[in-house]
Every structure is written in structure tokens, then in C-alpha cells.
Design an enzyme around this catalytic site. Sequence first.
Site, PDB file in Angstrom:
ATOM      1  N   GLU A  98       0.836  -1.196   0.000  1.00  0.00           N
ATOM      2  CA  GLU A  98       0.000   0.000   0.000  1.00  0.00           C
ATOM      3  C   GLU A  98       0.872   1.247   0.000  1.00  0.00           C
ATOM      4  OE1 GLU A  98      -3.910   0.791  -0.598  1.00  0.00           O
ATOM      5  OE2 GLU A  98      -3.108  -1.176  -0.082  1.00  0.00           O
ATOM      6  N   ARG A 318       1.818  -3.366  10.581  1.00  0.00           N
ATOM      7  CA  ARG A 318       1.238  -4.290   9.595  1.00  0.00           C
ATOM      8  C   ARG A 318       2.342  -5.229   9.129  1.00  0.00           C
ATOM      9  NH1 ARG A 318      -1.275   0.677   8.169  1.00  0.00           N
ATOM     10  NH2 ARG A 318      -3.511   0.622   8.630  1.00  0.00           N
TER      11      ARG A 318
END
Length: 882
Positions: A98, A318
Site C-alpha cells: 500500500e 502491519r
Amino acid sequence: MGKPLVIVESPAKAKTISQFLGDGFEVKASVGHVRDLPQNASEIPEHLKKEPWARLGVDVDNGFKPLYVVTRPDVIRDLKRALKTAPELYLATDEDREGESIAWHLLEELKPKIPIKRMVFHEITKKAINEALRDCRQVDQSLVDAQETRRVLDRLYGYEVSPVLWRMIGSGLSAGRVQSVAVRLIVVRERERMAFRSASYWDIEAESATEPSFTAKLTGVNGSRIATGKDFNDQGALKSTAVMVLNESAARGLASRLAGRPLVVSAVETKPYTSSPKPPFITSTMQQEGGRKLRMSAQQVMRVAQSLYERGYITYMRTDSTTLSDTAIAAARAQVRSLYGDEFLATEPRQYQRKVKNAQEAHEAIRPAGETFRTPDQLTSELRGDELKLYELIWKRTIASQMKDAQMQSVQVKLDAASSTGDKVEFSASGRSILFPGFMRAYVEGADDPEAELETKEERLPLLKRGDSVAVSSLEPKGHQTQPPARFTESSLVKRLEELGIGRPSTYASIMETIQAKYVWKKGGALIPNWVAFAVVNLLEKHFSTLVEYDFTAKLEDDLDEIAEGKGQREPWLRAFYNGNAPGLKKLVSDHLGEINAAEINTIPIGTGKDGQLIVVKPGRYGPYVKRGEQTASVPEDVPPDELSVERAEELLDAPKGDTPLGVDPSSGLKIYAKPGRFGPYVQLGDPESLDGEKPKTASLLKTMSLETLTVEESLQLLSLPRSLGKDPADGQEVQVFNGRYGPYIQKGEERRNIGDDAEARLFTIELTEAVEILKAPKVFRGRQRVAAKPPLAAYGNDPVSGKPITAKEGRFGIYITDGETNVSLRKGETLDELTAERAAEMLATKREAVASGVVRPGRKKATAKRTTKGAKKSSKTPVRT
């Protein structure tokens, strides 16, 4: 010559990094993604609206090229201005797919003519930032392709399948590659609970008269083993005939025949064992433990972790990696030695290698940031509430990972006895003791307090040897029921998705929120599917089974990983997925549309009633309802599917429906009906036919009333509401009494007050004088007195994004900053004296970013805007984003 420009995602992250870089750099935030696929028809350029693929936002006939639109034009303008004088551009977005995609989109939109460097780090500390400056790379196109493929895949899946749900089940529904599988898991578990049949069994517990005392359970009678819960299947039948089932009378009879007789030790077995510490947190395990220990949702855990990372307290949140850097291991071991001593420190550094099916890109495990770890006690002035709790959880887990194993010992004792009638019975008792607590001194998975958990882990037995006689102080027969499979919680669902290799840790929090918006509701921590979820899963299983197969969905993740590693290519993969002959998604949808029987999909069988007719439940436009032949009845919204048994359904169907009038209103001549409704029972005056199609007047029953005992007089009282008490002598305004959603209340003009104690009893007896006095009292909201809004404490000019005035106000929970649309509280330690207009605007921008990225839920105004947008999507026939 200007300063090098560093671009990160969030204003909070920009502020932290700028402190380390100093005045020699300009640090700005992109506030998340600056481009995305169009969300509604109005965002599609006019010259493309007639293209057959415009609805999708992906040119499926031209290499699956996405149509990107700028979502933050103000941010792009600001970055372009800063870029004009910058000698270098550093893209410092997160080190994952991302983040890589955000960096690529910035390059595509900014088109810089200066040297470009990709700056990556996994913790925001001065050392890490300086190292990242010295060791930059280029944007990784394979990671960008993988993210873009995922985005296009999810768009194609959602925009092709969601309209099928609208057409066959109901508007506003959405399908998604991961969310639909998550809903299926929850529905399948609820089906298992609905099919489950409980079995009962009994045993006997003997309490010893020793010191310490212990409890022994009956395990055998006359050579036959006594049945326990594991001996029954889901239909309540025994799996084997080799066990004996005791019923209540047999258990009580045996207990009475054993009264006063000692137990004799027949065997003692001692077995040592060890327990090793768990690896440091990865995203999914952090979400699971945050749910178990801190009672936080996955969304809350990620929101708090994001804040801790951006402010430099923990490493990137993450990750699928359980690996710790040498620096982190050294820091953890030094802290173990300092806090617990060398006897608790693992002999060798522990490194946890984890081969993950769908591994996140090169990160460490989640741990405290820095070369030395700050203890939670050292951060009490900087962190508070959930932030401090989550940091402490991460810190404990990291420290415990470098501690020694716990040394345990289990003891199993078998005891025999003979009843007064010669029955040979066997009891069993087990105990365990902690020889050395090891890592458990710092952390025990699932336990709030390690010290308290150590005590519960120990169940000591007295020293016993074979042949010892044990006196019994009590014998208690106990009944048991087998239990259905437990429902999923957010924690257990995340764990199951991870086990199946479905989805990614970074998406689990948003998936939990998405499914709870339409398909799932919570009872305590349990996730309960609604009947719409059953219909959706019925449709997908019968007509699109491939799309919700666990192996197929996990295989998609493997394919995306290969693209990220440069082993696969996005265009051929998307072509095979969408246009392939397997069949591809497009053909799969078009081929099945004609086969779908909407009535069948929306029919969920409950069972056969006493009259032999099948009873089903259907998700209707006004809520779920049960049906038997032509007879229907609404299902209360708070009834879980597994509790809607045939018996409960028949109760609802046989309850007064209002088809037969309760009586007649003498003043109007209209019939009075009493009916069960989606939101509770109510009375109705007349019907549409007798009122020439007009809507009949209705009134909800009071909590003390029931349909079975309701009288005509009570119905007329309810229908008489609102009741006028007269006019207030002070101003001449009419005073009325109403029965509202939250109970009876008085209203005069715009002023409202709850009646107070015994409200239902006073609803029809309260007089004007008393009502006027109640109206004079200050407003109370949830037990707190309402006061007039206070003027702003300070003003900071207009917000650069919304253009509205920024002010500081004092609220219920302290001072906050607002532009009228977005509110954000001051952090601990911040004061209005030090707050600048730039800082106020930055705080609001950070909050907007968190809302936009889904880590913070929007306020009421934002939610209203979202519903309006959703309506616009529907009118433009553009599917809802999944």
C-alpha cells in the site's frame, strides 16, 4: 535553492519525522492515497461515461488499465508548490504494498524533474530515519503491480457480484473477495448451532477432606467409563456404546450409596512438561490479544497501533514477520536481565522463524521502537488509556519472547471406592504445579494479569501414594449439557482467516467493520449473522461457489504474492480471472443470472411444525419474518438465528396477528388491531382499506403490556396519545405528553423532558401543573444536566481543507479542536497557549486521514454524508465500493 522534500502519508508521521530530520528538510503529508478508482458516476470523466467499462472504472478491454481520479487535489497542489524549489524528492511512505502504491501514485501525479529516492523504515526513531536516508532505493514496480492487481481484482469482484445481490436479495448489499468468505464462515457456524441437538449427562464430584482439599470426578462404574461431553455427536447421540450415560436418578442414587465411604488411591502419575513463550506480535495476533485482553475491536487495535507507530513508540504495525532484529533482541534481553534477573533470561537469544502462507513484505515483528525499550511505567506521562494498554501488551509480549521456558508438573490421581450395594466406582483428580514460572512471570497469552494467572495455573494436590485412604467431605451429583460450537468473535474470526490464508493482516480490521455494517451483529463479543447474511451465502454457495471456496480465495493471495515477487504478471492474471474459461468472473455472473430463483435463495427452512407444514424464515423489506403456508409473523431483531426454533417460530405465528379485530373504537367506528411488529408489539386503528388507502394510526405497547392480555380500553388509551394537558399559563403554549422510543415524555414547543420515575404509570394521569414544573427543570442527558453551549475558547483562522473556521471548544471530555465537521481532542500535555493555527489544521487533517482510511469511525455528520453518497451511487447505477 529550497530544501529536499520528504513525503509521508500522515501529518502525525510528518511531525515526528521532521523532528529527527531538522530544518534541513521539508516534510509534508499526502494524507493517504491521492488517487483511486472512481467511487460514483460523477467522478468519471464525461468523455468516458459511454464506454462499456466505465461503470467498473477499469478498462477490461485494454489491459485492465485502471481509471484513476485524483481524490485529494488540494494536497497535490500543495505538494507541487513545495516541489518547485526542492532539489530532491524523498518518498517515505510505509514499506508495504500500500505504501509503495502511494509513492507510485505521487510520482505519476507530481511528475518530478528532480532526483527521486524511495526512503523506507519500519520504526520512526532518529537512528532508523537517518539510516533510511543513507540507504534509499527506487520504487518497487512489482509491489506496485501487486497492489494494483489487488485493487482491480476487488473492484471487479465487487462490481460484478454486488448487483446480483441487489437484484435477488436487496439493495445496498455488497460482495467482496474476503468479506464474503468471512460472512460465509459466520453463517456456516450458525447453521451448525441451529442443527445442534443438546444431550444431557450426569456425573458425581467428590470433595476430599484433606489439606489442601481437592475435587475428584466420577469416571467409571463397574468397569464402564462414564460418558462426558466429548462422547456425544452434534445430534446428541452417543458416538460409541462402550460408555455409560448416567441420568439424574442414577447419579443421585449412586451418590447416596457412596456416602460415608472413603476413596482409595489406586494410581499416581507425575509428568513434567515445559511451556515456551509465544513469538512477538504480528498484526493478526496483536488484534486477537487486543480483543481478548483489552476488549478492543480489530479496528480499535489498529487505530491505536497506528498512532503509537506514527509517534515513534512501536515498530510498523502491519506485518506477518515474527523476526526480531539483533538490536531488538539485545534490548529485550537487557530488560529481562534488569527487571527479572539472569535466572529468567533465555540461555541463548530466541529468534522466531515463521513461514507464512501469505507473508507481508520485509518487516520485523511488532515491538517497542528504539535500541532500548521504554517500560510502560516510563510512559505514563506520554500515553494514556488504550494507547498505554496496547503499548504495555506489545512490550510484555516482546520481553517474554526472550525469557526462559516455564517448567510445569502435572499429577494425575486415580481413586477407587465401593458402594453399599457393591458397585465398583473410579474417580479421577488432576493437579499441576509451576516449578519455575519463566516467561509467565511477564506475560501469559489470554490473561490480563500474569501474577494472577500463575495462581490459576496451579492446582495443587496433597502428597498421595498408592493405597492411601482419602476421606470425603461431600458427594455432589452434577448435571451437564453438551454445548454447540462457539460463535466466532472478532479475534477467533481473524485467527481462522489467517489459518486459511485468506486476506491480509492489514485488511482484517476493515473487513470486521464492513461485515458488521450489513450482515453481522454483536451479542457480547459474539458475531451473529442476520437473515440477510444467510440469503447472501445461499446465493453465493449455490451459484458462485468458486468465489467463496476457502482454497480458491487463499490461492488468489498466493497469486498476488507471486506478482509482488516479480514471478507473475498482472495483466495475464487479471485476464484469466475475468475473461478466462474456468469460467472467468464475467462469464460466471452472466451464465448464472438466469438460473437464480430469488424466492428459493431468500427462503431459509427452520423445520416442520406440529401440523406437518414447513416453517421457513425470510429476510423481508421490513425485516425478517417466519412463514407457514400463507401465514406470516415478524421475527424480533434481537433473536439470534439459532434461537429461532420450530417451537419459537410457532409461538410467533400463533400469537395474535391483528387479523382479527380486538374491538371497535366507539367514537370513530374503526376496528382496533393488536399486532406484533419488527420493533415490538403495537396497536392499530383501522386499516388502509377502511381509510381509503391512508396510513392507519398506530401506537407501541408499553413495556408492562403484552398482546395476550391487552384490552380494548388499554388500546384506546395508547391510541389517544399524544395527550394534550392544556396550555402553559406562562406563555400560552400547548403542553402534551407522548410515549416515545425511550419512554414517556412531556413536550412544549421545542422543549422536551422525560417524566421521570414510574413514567408508564403516570403517562395517563399526569396533570398540567406537574408537567409545567417538570419542564422548568434543566435538561438531563443520560443522567447529566444539559447546559447552554459555551462560546469558543480560541479561534485559529480558516481550515485549508474545508475552508471553515477552526475553533477550540470545551466539551464533555475536555478541550477539542473543530471546524464544524471534524472534531479532535487535544493530546495530553498540549495546551491552548502553545497551539498554533498550523498545529490545529494538522490535527484536523490527521483525523480526516484516519476516517478516510477506516481506522477511525466518522462522526454523525460524516455518516449522514456517507448515506447521501450511497444514494447517489444507487441512482447512477454504479455499484457500491467493496
